[in-house]
Write an enzyme that holds these catalytic residues in place. Structure first.
Site, PDB file in Angstrom:
ATOM      1  CE1 TYR A 272      -3.563  -2.681   0.659  1.00 11.36           C
ATOM      2  CE2 TYR A 272      -1.977  -3.519   2.261  1.00 11.36           C
ATOM      3  CZ  TYR A 272      -3.115  -3.692   1.494  1.00 11.36           C
ATOM      4  OH  TYR A 272      -3.806  -4.873   1.568  1.00 11.36           O
ATOM      5  CG  HIS A 377      17.055   7.101  -9.090  1.00  8.25           C
ATOM      6  ND1 HIS A 377      17.980   7.512  -8.163  1.00  8.25           N
ATOM      7  CD2 HIS A 377      17.688   6.167  -9.834  1.00  8.25           C
ATOM      8  CE1 HIS A 377      19.115   6.853  -8.327  1.00  8.25           C
ATOM      9  NE2 HIS A 377      18.979   6.019  -9.341  1.00  8.25           N
ATOM     10  CG  ASP A 387      23.131   5.365  -9.468  1.00  8.63           C
ATOM     11  OD1 ASP A 387      22.002   5.849  -9.637  1.00  8.63           O
ATOM     12  OD2 ASP A 387      23.334   4.364  -8.755  1.00  8.63           O
ATOM     13  CD  GLU A 424      17.550   3.155  -7.748  1.00  8.21           C
ATOM     14  OE1 GLU A 424      17.770   2.093  -8.344  1.00  8.21           O
ATOM     15  OE2 GLU A 424      18.430   3.745  -7.098  1.00  8.21           O
ATOM     16  N   GLY A 518      16.660  -4.253  -9.113  1.00 11.70           N
ATOM     17  CA  GLY A 518      17.703  -3.301  -8.782  1.00 11.70           C
ATOM     18  C   GLY A 518      17.450  -1.950  -9.405  1.00 11.70           C
ATOM     19  NE  ARG A 536      21.877  -0.757 -17.795  1.00 13.84           N
ATOM     20  CZ  ARG A 536      21.994  -1.552 -16.739  1.00 13.84           C
ATOM     21  NH1 ARG A 536      22.725  -1.193 -15.705  1.00 13.84           N
ATOM     22  NH2 ARG A 536      21.355  -2.703 -16.691  1.00 13.84           N
ATOM     23  CE1 TYR A 552      25.665   1.488  -8.333  1.00  8.93           C
ATOM     24  CE2 TYR A 552      26.780  -0.001  -6.818  1.00  8.93           C
ATOM     25  CZ  TYR A 552      25.617   0.492  -7.372  1.00  8.93           C
ATOM     26  OH  TYR A 552      24.408  -0.016  -6.955  1.00  8.93           O
ATOM     27  CG  HIS A 553      25.997   3.480  -5.059  1.00 10.67           C
ATOM     28  ND1 HIS A 553      25.141   2.625  -4.428  1.00 10.67           N
ATOM     29  CD2 HIS A 553      25.301   3.987  -6.113  1.00 10.67           C
ATOM     30  CE1 HIS A 553      23.986   2.584  -5.088  1.00 10.67           C
ATOM     31  NE2 HIS A 553      24.062   3.413  -6.109  1.00 10.67           N
ATOM     32  CB  SER A 628       6.060 -34.874 -17.611  1.00  4.94           C
ATOM     33  OG  SER A 628       5.771 -34.409 -18.908  1.00  4.94           O
ATOM     34  CG  ASP A 666      -7.594  -2.779 -25.080  1.00  3.67           C
ATOM     35  OD1 ASP A 666      -6.780  -1.833 -25.089  1.00  3.67           O
ATOM     36  OD2 ASP A 666      -8.784  -2.644 -24.721  1.00  3.67           O
ATOM     37  CG  HIS A 689       6.529 -11.482 -15.288  1.00  2.00           C
ATOM     38  ND1 HIS A 689       6.683 -12.564 -16.121  1.00  2.00           N
ATOM     39  CD2 HIS A 689       6.280 -10.414 -16.098  1.00  2.00           C
ATOM     40  CE1 HIS A 689       6.554 -12.152 -17.382  1.00  2.00           C
ATOM     41  NE2 HIS A 689       6.295 -10.863 -17.397  1.00  2.00           N
ATOM     42  CE  LYS A 699      18.059  -4.523  -5.184  1.00  2.00           C
ATOM     43  NZ  LYS A 699      17.182  -3.493  -4.671  1.00  2.00           N
TER      44      LYS A 699
END
Lengths: 750, 750
Positions: A272, A377, A387, A424, A518, A536, A552-553, A628, A666, A689, A699
């Site tokens: 939520y 983001h 990033d 993010e 990610g 990218r 990175y980061h 099977s 549709d 999915h 991830k």
């Protein structure tokens, strides 16, 4: 001049109604009536279904995108850090909002949520020490990264920390656990009989998402985790460290969150939106929070901790990094140092904090209730040079170009939503909360989501992860665009991409990867089943063991990193802008949605072959438990056949019939949705999915037929075979059902 | 003559293009061109959006429905029993399939599933005995109901049993538990200190669904359940028992299943269709199976068991039935009989068995991908005189009338699906499995579901349970139709209905009930959020304590029961046929869907007021735990406002614009869907409607705001107040979010 109606009307040649006066008037009258009738008929037809070539508009749209602007936006967005929940980042959101309005979008607003974030305590810095026999701290890790040149006077640079680490001061012996992957802990526990229970583990960054490392360490019983960047993974030989090159300096540290949300969004409000009246769980019921203190360090500090390690040497060569240490496993230090302990001092706190997404709208002229979403983001750990601002700058330029068209009177066929997500970096919170708030609209109306985080992680070639529905769109666009690569002058992007990154599965095509997670597409693709893709520029993966890009980061992800080392002319940024923008344009304007369901059939078959082969490593058990894959292959055959019929029908469809067009569009829009299982994957209710999921172990990467794959993983690891094979059968059944049901949605309805 | 296009074209008067030759020819030419243009334009517009009055077709459709036919079909369908899974019932399905084809549907097929059913063992009949001190059976209940006159030679009449009872022969003392409701067990345990643990409980049928009785008994620790029909609930004074009247004879028994599926469908394949490649759980993991033996008896046998009961007398007057016994509670028998025990002999077996739905299609001419579904079941326990064949005969006649129109060339605007479900009596299995198999199509395309089980449960007045979206449609239809009631000659059905069954909530209107469950609409409404409704003729509830009708699910539910006592002229059946058929007609043919979202706003406010008042019985705790309903009321206000704007917009919409029309119809179609929570209700994952659910205590009745209501129930019963009030707050938040999100789906998109 952009109006479709105008274009059409201008083709009516009224002069043809003149001449021949007073001769054969009856015939003329009837003829004229008939002529008028025909014009009325066909012009009316063209009202709803636009056949005016959009190519001209598309060309203008793409030509309007300028490297110079992207460069300027990147510079502007990277002056100071923009950590989610800070005033600086709110100001950035407001700036983006104001500029998108100026650019000409129909409407722009901020969408805010109050989510759980995590910050270090300014009064009590986090660090790790080595405690001598007398209990004194004989070594402490550094408290911050030295600021990059030119940014010495910038305040509010976040010191290294692992977001959402609990506070705590665990003390104990170190165990070196390599990348802290599942297989690394198996190696320790099963082959080396080394128990991590009650230990502090030190793991190098790389290979898998850091949150998965922490989860694995918790499962192994560790009481603390130290994460560090080994030069083997963050320093390419022959390249200088920042500021003289793009390598990670010894005092550079990778920040990041260590959650295991599995798509839940805000840990306190899973499922939520975290709005004003949301019910918030207590921390005990929260989703995905780590339970042991965690802290990241650079390789200078790591050297100090690792050089004293005792215990056995590394079990395999791939356990060795590039530091000048033994990479002994431990537990604890060797010889004279065996009474020294490691102590973590972590004072990080969780805090419910307001975050702000920017949401802009360009309303569709023909199908306003169909949404194409471009999202990336704007929050960062440091300056965000790559990033996310290399991506945010591109989104900004795309919005500007669409805005310019809009100001001139052109409108897309479908509604385009532009999103600049917040938080993010704290677990995809901005995008997930917004999607939770708007899930009912999205599931009925969203056509596609195009993700736009960092535009570059290298400058070697294109990298695309997307739903099979977009394969054709992506390949076509790559063929239309020029390659920015050296030695590919005058050639298409498709050619350089194909040559540098050939598909391992389909001969003669460039590689396209599965979507994992990610990034902000997660909720749209994995939870809501909205066709998604990301594009990218990337590095040469085969040539290095690098995980992502070295800085990175870290605090050294600056504008200069991009401008000096990665993309001085911003030609790679421009290419990515044209690609992302081109995708959005096609998705929003093609009369028939640019999705090819037959490409889904092809990959389904490939994945099924792969998972079948994995299972067939156990022919005896397959037989014993009557496992099977026939039902799955049969469903895929049906899907293939129905998809082929669908495409044939599409080819010959009367595209002037608006209802018929809507019906088939549709069917295309809802196809990705049809792969959802409302019950979700086992123990991951927000990953729904059936064909794709973020890997259970990392991830960042995508797995196919995740239900079956996870059950087979349990079998590989000898967990309760009858139960595990039962689960394999159950998951095959679910996959077969889902593929068959998805096929049915493509069956002819008219 | 039915073709819409034909109707429209015939209005074009070509003669108007003649005259005035050779005068002002240029003007004429231009004028003619313009005139032609206009005709071309507007006739083209009318291609897609049909303005030809459908009323004429509707009148023909309704007039084609004949009481005589319904009577004939009912007779034909009730010659032998049609228990699900039997050859007799497969033959009935095949017959329906063949006849629907003859009637003129576009296609008809059988949709089969292999689901868990339950049958008594022919070689080992079920019964209950009283065991004397010496261990002998001193009394046994009867093994079968004496066949009704005229049916003595019919084989395969199912003996009384409780479907899905486990086998077992529990022996012990009896406890009389009244209706076995939650409050009845509370009374026993809390007020009377009587423990049912290890006892066999005897409960009278009525008030709540028998499966809920069994669940309550299990929770109370009982080891067996005897269900019986008390004359107080199944025998109306002054009316003869069958065959001389419609009352239950002493040897009549109510059969039925005792599952607690909570919407799962087949117990072995929850969430997925029980098809050829379905994975089936073992019985240990199955959903909703009772764990203790259960058996139903008539009141002659019940008298024998109850007359000896010892222990205290009934705690309240409403614990007394109409038998000539004390209604002592027990445990066990009184005085001389205190050493006698009761023993159950149950040999019922579960068995995976094939069932067959009949699915017929009448394809829509304009919107073939929009589905209106009319569904009712054809399986029965006995002859099915009322349940279900009084409904199936009506469905048959409706199909015949639509088929006749279709044969003449008329087609509905939207596709109509006709379903004759199997195995409704075993837990709504046919409808649920079919909906599981087709869930992806249904959630994207289903406009409405009209349920058609028994057409009558009395002959007093109309009874309607439906979504608020259909209130207006239902009231309008009732105003159009003639009342079949005596003393209402020449008056509308609305008038007799309103007078006999006024709404307790809305002055001046007839009563409409909330949808609960207990019938095949369940999966469509509660799981998939498809607007649903049901209509039948009912009894005078205020005048009797009857539960349903006395012969419900007994061997005496025959054709003669209907023809002699309930509806000799079949005028009530005809009225129900016109009502159900009229609903389907309007839903399938109205250009704008006949749903009124403002009526949803009205009931939301009413329900919120009610639940707020319930909560306000605890003002102190509301304060202590900061419980506020503000967010819910605010969301309902927003919903009300947006719904009002939506209706205004609808009124002035250009209905000749097919895309605009589709957009607004989609908003109406998806509104019910917007009330779903994908996470489902607490512990009831297949009930996902946030506004309605089957009562947690009686699946036959509907509850509103079920999440909040259940949490408040826990509070009423003093279960962990801080936790329960936290849950109240969480559920208010979910309800407010859902209403707000539903409102957003009605916001203007064009």
């Amino acid at each position: 001049m952009w109006s479709v109606l105008h274009d059409s009307v201008s083709t009516v040649d009224l002069t043809r109604a003149r001449g021949w006066l007073c001769a054969g008037a009856l015939l003329l009258a009837v003829g004229l009536f008939f002529l008028g009738f025909l014009f009325g008929w066909f012009i009316n037809s063209s009202r709803e279904t636009n056949f005016a070539p959009e190519n001209n508009v598309k060309r203008k749209f793409l030509e309007e995108l300028k490297a110079e602007n992207i460069k300027e936006f990147l510079y502007n967005f990277t002056r100071i850090p923009h950590v989610a929940g800070t005033e600086q980042n709110l100001n950035l959101a407001k700036q983006i909002e104001a500029q998108w309005k100026e650019f000409g979008l129909d409407s722009v607003h901020l969408a805010h949520y109050d989510v759980l974030l995590s910050y270090p305590d300014e009064a009590h810095p986090n660090y790790i020490s080595i405690i001598g026999e007398d209990g004194n701290e004989i070594f402490n890790t550094t408290l911050f990264e030295p600021p990059p040149p030119g940014y010495e006077n910038v305040s509010n640079i976040m010191p290294p920390y692992s977001a959402f680490s609990p506070s705590g001061m665990p003390e104990g012996d170190l165990v070196y656990v390599n990348y802290a992957r599942t297989e690394d802990f198996f190696k320790l526990e099963r082959d080396m009989n080394i128990n991590c229970s009650g230990k502090i583990v030190i793991a190098r960054y790389g290979k898998i998402f850091r949150g998965n490392k922490v989860k694995n360490a918790q499962l192994a019983g560790a009481k603390g985790v130290i994460l560090y960047s080994d030069p083997a993974n963050y320093f390419v030989p022959g390249v200088a460290a920042y500021p003289h090159g793009w390598n990670l300096p010894g005092a550079g540290v990778q920040l990041g969150n260590i959650l295991n949300l599995n798509g839940a969004g805000d840990p306190l409000t899973p499922g939520y939106p975290a709005n004003e009246y949301a019910y918030r769980f207590g921390v005990a019921e929260a989703v995905g929070l780590p339970t042991i203190p965690v802290h990241p360090i650079g390789y200078y500090d790591a050297q100090m901790l690792l050089q004293k390690m005792g215990g056995p040497g590394p079990p395999e060569n791939n356990w060795k990094g590039s530091l000048n240490v033994s990479y002994n496993i431990g537990p604890g230090f060797a010889g004279n140092f065996s009474k020294h302990r490691v102590k973590m001092h972590i004072h990080t706190n969780n805090k419910v904090t307001r975050i702000y997404n920017v949401i802009g709208t360009l309303k569709g002229a023909v199908e306003p209730d169909r949404y194409v979403i471009l999202g990336g983001h704007h929050d960062s750990w440091g300056f965000g040079g790559i990033d996310p601002q290399s991506g945010a700058a591109v989104v900004h330029e795309i919005v500007r170009s669409f805005g310019k068209l809009s100001k001139r009177g052109w409108k897309p066929r479908r509604t385009i939503l532009f999103a600049s997500w917040d938080a993010e970096e704290f677990g995809l919170l901005g995008s997930t909360e917004w999607a939770e708030e708007n899930s009912k609209l999205l599931q009925e109306r969203a056509v596609a989501y195009v993700n736009a985080d960092s535009s570059i992680e290298g400058n070697y070639t294109l990298r695309v992860d997307c739903t099979p529905l977009m394969h054709r769109l992506v390949y076509n666009l790559a063929k239309e665009l020029q390659s920015p690569d050296e030695d590919f002058e005058g050639k298409s992007l498709y050619e350089s991409w194909k040559e540098k990154s050939p598909s391992p599965d389909f001969f003669g095509r460039p590689r396209i990867n599965k979507l994992g997670s990610g990034n902000d597409f997660e909720v749209f693709f994995q939870r809501l089943g909205i066709a998604s893709g990301r594009v990218r520029y990337t590095k040469h993966w085969a040539q290095s063991a690098l995980s992502g890009y070295p800085l990175y980061h870290s605090a050294y992800e600056t504008y200069e990193l991009v401008e000096k080392f990665y993309d001085p002319t911003f030609k790679y940024h421009l290419t990515v802008a044209k690609f992302r923008g081109g995708m959005v344009f096609e998705l929003a304007n093609s009369i028939v949605l640019p999705f090819d369901c037959q490409d889904y059939a092809v990959v389904l078959k490939k994945y099924a072959d792969q998972i079948y082969n994995t299972s067939m490593k156990h022919p005896h058990e397959m037989n014993t438990y009557s496992v099977s894959f026939d039902s799955l292959f049969s469903a895929i055959n049906n899907f293939t056949e129905i998809a082929s019929k669908f495409n044939k029908k599409l080819l010959h469809m009367d595209k002037t019939n608006p209802v018929l067009l809507r019906i088939m569009n549709d069917q295309l829009m809802f196809l990705e949705r049809a792969f959802l299982d409302p019950l979700g994957l086992p123990d991951r209710p927000f990953y729904r999915h059936v064909i794709y999921a973020p890997s259970s172990h990392d991830k960042y990467s995508g797995m196919s037929f995740p239900g079956i794959d996870d059950a087979l993983f349990d079998i590989e690891n000898h967990r309760d075979p009858p139960k595990a094979w039962g689960e394999v059968k159950r998951q095959i059944s679910i996959a077969a059902f889902t593929v068959q049901a998805a096929a049915e949605t493509l069956r002819e309805v008219v």
